[in-house]
Scaffold this active site. Structure first.
Site, short mmCIF file in Angstrom:
data_model
loop_
_atom_site.label_atom_id
_atom_site.label_comp_id
_atom_site.label_asym_id
_atom_site.label_seq_id
_atom_site.Cartn_x
_atom_site.Cartn_y
_atom_site.Cartn_z
N SER A 1 4.90 1.80 7.96
CA SER A 1 4.45 0.81 6.98
C SER A 1 5.56 0.41 6.02
O SER A 1 6.23 1.27 5.45
CB SER A 1 3.27 1.36 6.17
N HIS B 100 0.81 -1.22 0.00
CA HIS B 100 0.00 0.00 0.00
C HIS B 100 0.85 1.27 0.00
O HIS B 100 0.35 2.35 -0.32
CB HIS B 100 -0.98 0.00 1.18
N ASP C 50 -0.20 -7.41 1.24
CA ASP C 50 0.40 -6.10 1.51
C ASP C 50 1.92 -6.18 1.55
O ASP C 50 2.57 -5.66 2.45
CB ASP C 50 -0.14 -5.50 2.81
#
Length: 341
Positions: free
Chosen positions: A184, A76, A106
């Site tokens: 992330s 993402h 992901d």
């Protein structure tokens, strides 16, 4: 009394040694961690095909492999990026492109434009050997604070199957190690300095960290390395059912609606166009007005089985080979061709 002092000294020395050992471990792997900066463009969805807005994003990643040209990160962070810049420990940077991506898990694999010869690659550990309660630590770029370290444990392990991703197993570690925006894609390390997870997301009701963070396991990451993940095509697409096709007067009972096309992606150079008008049909929100893919080479998008074949076919794409795609654009059927670089 002397025995008590001796015991206290031994405990203090043991704690000090442990702290120093952890600091040494962090120092050893820290230079393999990178900051990822992305630029992405999106159509505002207000009816103007050229009405794009530009935005910047940031995440983390980790250098892996002997060749020192690959970065593991979260899908993402980079999936919609028209430009990707990787910043290393000393502030030096280079561009990167997406080689493999799996948005359900992901996880994404990037290839650097330049070899990162001055920095160590992080070893990949065996996430199957990790147990609930094991110590881990995370290094990343939370809120723009590069190479920040947080420490915690494996709080849980979640395994699920995804029909949307060809029944491939998905695995995520749950952790109480602090994770915030910018973490992330960063690595989760075990206490041997091996990557056992790639930070994915947090579960939060306040918008901040509340002790529930998640990371894709290294076994899922290895699926990407073994090229079981999808080649990045650079589109956000909607699989159209027979009912959807009737609404849009599509001359077959299945198709792919192109919602968005990432700049400088294979789909972009192929000439595909994304949507530009926000609509809602039932509970489904779409960006209409873009191309409708009817056929890709010999695969007609008229069934869910053929759409899955199309995804698998993308993974076999070869450099130098020419591909053809039949689309519906503005009520007219057009044929596009593209030679993969």
């Amino acid at each position: 009394m002397l025995k008590l002092y001796s015991l206290a000294f031994i405990l203090l020395f043991a704690l000090s040694t442990k702290a120093q050992t952890f600091a040494d471990l962090v120092e050893k792997v820290n230079k393999s961690v990178v900051t990822i900066q992305v630029l992405q463009k999106e159509n505002a969805g207000e009816g103007n095909p050229n009405g794009f807005t530009a935005g910047e994003g940031m995440g983390s990643g980790v250098l892996i492999g002997e060749k020192k040209i690959y970065i593991l990160t979260a899908a993402h962070v980079v999936a919609n990026a028209s430009q990707i810049q990787v910043v290393f420990y000393d502030g030096s940077q280079t561009g990167a492109t997406i080689r493999r991506i799996d948005q359900t898990s992901d996880v994404a694999l990037l290839q650097l434009n330049l070899v990162a010869s001055d920095f160590p690659s992080a070893p990949i550990g065996n996430s199957n050997e990790m147990r609930i309660g094991d110590d881990i630590f995370i290094i990343g770029n939370p809120l723009g604070l590069a190479h920040s370290v947080s420490r915690g444990i494996i709080s849980g392990k979640h395994v699920e199957k995804s029909p949307a991703n060809n029944e491939k197993l998905q695995e995520f570690f749950q952790t109480d190690a602090s994770i915030n925006k910018g973490n992330s894609g960063g690595p989760m390390f075990n206490m041997n300095g091996e990557v056992v997870g790639i930070v994915s997301s947090i579960l939060s009701f306040s918008g901040g960290f509340e002790g529930l963070g998640f990371a894709a396991t290294s076994s899922i990451a290895e699926e990407i390395l073994k090229q079981h993940g999808r080649i990045w095509f650079g589109t956000r697409i909607l699989a159209m059912t027979a009912d959807f096709c009737k609404i849009f007067n599509i001359p077959q009972e299945g198709a792919l609606m192109v919602q968005a096309v990432v700049e400088n992606s294979p789909a972009y150079f192929m000439g595909l166009k994304g949507g530009y008008l926000k609509m809602k049909i039932g509970d489904t929100e779409i960006l209409a007005g873009g191309d409708i893919i009817l056929q890709f080479d010999d695969i007609q998008m008229n069934s869910s089985e053929n759409i899955l074949k199309f995804y698998d076919y993308l993974n076999t794409m070869k450099s130098g080979q020419t591909y053809k795609v039949k689309i519906l654009r503005g009520g007219e059927i057009k044929n596009l061709s593209w030679r993969m670089q």
